[in-house]
Motif scaffolding. Structure first.
Motif, PDB file in Angstrom:
ATOM      1  N   UNK A 178       0.893  -1.084  -0.013  1.00  0.00           N
ATOM      2  CA  UNK A 178      -0.344   0.002   0.100  1.00  0.00           C
ATOM      3  C   UNK A 178       1.016   1.504   0.160  1.00  0.00           C
ATOM      4  N   UNK A 179       1.911   1.186   0.860  1.00  0.00           N
ATOM      5  CA  UNK A 179       2.849   2.052   0.491  1.00  0.00           C
ATOM      6  C   UNK A 179       3.107   2.680  -0.421  1.00  0.00           C
ATOM      7  N   UNK A 183       2.923   5.709  -3.581  1.00  0.00           N
ATOM      8  CA  UNK A 183       3.803   6.489  -3.883  1.00  0.00           C
ATOM      9  C   UNK A 183       4.289   7.528  -2.559  1.00  0.00           C
ATOM     10  N   UNK A 184       4.453   6.315  -1.233  1.00  0.00           N
ATOM     11  CA  UNK A 184       5.060   7.454   0.532  1.00  0.00           C
ATOM     12  C   UNK A 184       6.309   6.551   0.765  1.00  0.00           C
ATOM     13  N   UNK A 185       6.524   5.160  -0.771  1.00  0.00           N
ATOM     14  CA  UNK A 185       7.575   4.105   0.026  1.00  0.00           C
ATOM     15  C   UNK A 185       8.956   3.766  -1.171  1.00  0.00           C
ATOM     16  N   UNK A 345       1.806   0.980   6.694  1.00  0.00           N
ATOM     17  CA  UNK A 345       1.962   2.089   5.920  1.00  0.00           C
ATOM     18  C   UNK A 345       2.571   3.346   6.724  1.00  0.00           C
ATOM     19  N   UNK A 346       2.362   3.802   8.123  1.00  0.00           N
ATOM     20  CA  UNK A 346       3.391   4.408   8.306  1.00  0.00           C
ATOM     21  C   UNK A 346       4.114   4.674   8.424  1.00  0.00           C
ATOM     22  N   UNK A 347       4.582   3.611   8.974  1.00  0.00           N
ATOM     23  CA  UNK A 347       5.834   2.622   9.672  1.00  0.00           C
ATOM     24  C   UNK A 347       6.312   2.779   8.490  1.00  0.00           C
TER      25      UNK A 347
END
Length: 362
Positions: A178-179, A183-185, A345-347
């Motif tokens: 999901x991350x 495009x967050x990781x 996802x935040x991690x």
């Protein structure tokens, strides 16, 4: 070729001996019958055939003896050769390893395809010689990039004895995928080593003895040799723990900045004084430890525990001085399973941000 020829000669001589013997016997009977009727007799022909039959028989016997002796010799030679082969076969099957010869990479087999990636499992030896399970999750981008692109690594810490972290939190791979989709990781290769089976509280063991991280030199060497990952070390390897594995990730990240560039602990319960002491006595690394403590907004106990650990680390001395600790308490969702995925996802986003600048771009 010699033995078949001798057999053929033996058969020919034997046949000649039989014909001569039969001719001699027949001639002798004819001469005996003629004598009864007063006919003249001439037994020289019968005697000559008899002598020929006798000579042929002796030759056949001698040749048969030669063949029999050769057969026994050949059988003995074959047995000796077979015994020699049996004796030396272990060396042939397992030739002595020459100095400097690298061991083959361990075998991993596919056991599933969670979150669109590929999950593999293999076994690696531990310090005491026993085998432990190791699982490796390859993101979908791993198969898409057939060039020599190498991926950063996240090591999942397990908090239950004798298990891998993905069996505790099977949704964790969804958080990684999901991350990347958002495009967050960048994509990570995820390693999930089996925790120590000899204790009911692996995270307490890791906090007390951070040298016993489950991804030791054997595992790191095997992973780098088998998969397209960045070299083992804080430049490209991070660690993550979710739920029961969160204290393990906090301990490993705080005490071993020489191994991990950052650590993330999600929804954990922490012994703040013990972890603060672990951080203070930990190994020095190329940079100060980096740690994320994440808890859902709907988890007041988790949020309070993260704050207590953060404050304890700030007050600790030794190698804990300057440790960068961040908390996250904003994640919320009406569906519990989606909330857990969002926390992961935040991690993952935090761990990606901790990578060197050139590696942060997806």
């Amino acid at each position: 070729m010699v033995r078949p020829a001798l057999v053929l000669i033996l058969l020919t001589i034997t046949a000649a001996a039989l014909r001569l013997a039969r001719s001699a016997i027949t001639g002798w009977r004819e001469q005996t019958a003629g004598k009864a009727y007063g006919l003249p007799s001439d037994r020289r022909r019968a005697l000559l055939h008899g002598a020929g039959a006798t000579g042929s028989g002796l030759c056949a016997a001698a040749l048969l003896a030669t063949l029999t002796t050769g057969s026994h010799t050949h059988s003995h030679t074959t047995s000796t050769t077979s015994a020699t082969t049996t004796t030396t076969s272990p060396s042939a099957a397992n030739p002595p390893r020459t100095t400097g010869q690298a061991a083959p990479p361990p075998a991993f087999s596919t056991i599933g395809h969670p979150a669109g990636g590929e999950l593999l499992q293999g076994s690696l030896p531990t310090a005491d010689g026993t085998l432990r399970a190791v699982r490796v999750w390859l993101p979908p981008q791993y198969a898409e990039n057939h060039d020599r692109t190498r991926f950063p690594v996240v090591v999942l810490q397990a908090g239950s004895p004798g298990r891998t972290a993905d069996t505790e939190t099977p949704y964790v791979f969804d958080g990684f995928a999901d991350a990347v989709r958002q495009h967050r990781a960048v994509p990570f290769v995820v390693i999930a080593p089996q925790s120590a089976p000899g204790t009911q509280r692996p995270c307490d063991l890791l906090a007390a003895a951070p040298e016993a991280v489950p991804d030791d030199a054997v595992l790191r060497t095997a992973v780098v040799a088998r998969f397209r990952t960045l070299p083992a070390g804080p430049e490209g390897w991070q660690t993550l723990g979710v739920g029961p594995g969160a204290p393990c990730a906090a301990a490993a990240g705080l005490a071993r900045p020489d191994l991990y560039g950052a650590a993330a602990a999600v929804s954990g319960t922490y012994d703040a004084p013990v972890l603060a002491r672990t951080a203070a006595e930990g190994r020095p690394g190329p940079a100060t430890p980096r740690l994320l403590l994440a808890a859902a907004r709907s988890d007041p106990a988790g949020r309070d525990g993260a704050r207590r650990l953060r404050d304890a680390l700030r007050a600790a001395g030794g190698h804990a001085v300057g440790a960068r600790v961040r908390t996250s308490e904003v994640v919320r969702d009406i569906q519990a399973d989606q909330e857990r995925v969002r926390l992961v996802r935040v991690a993952v986003q935090y761990l990606a941000e901790a990578l060197p600048g050139a590696l942060r771009r997806s």
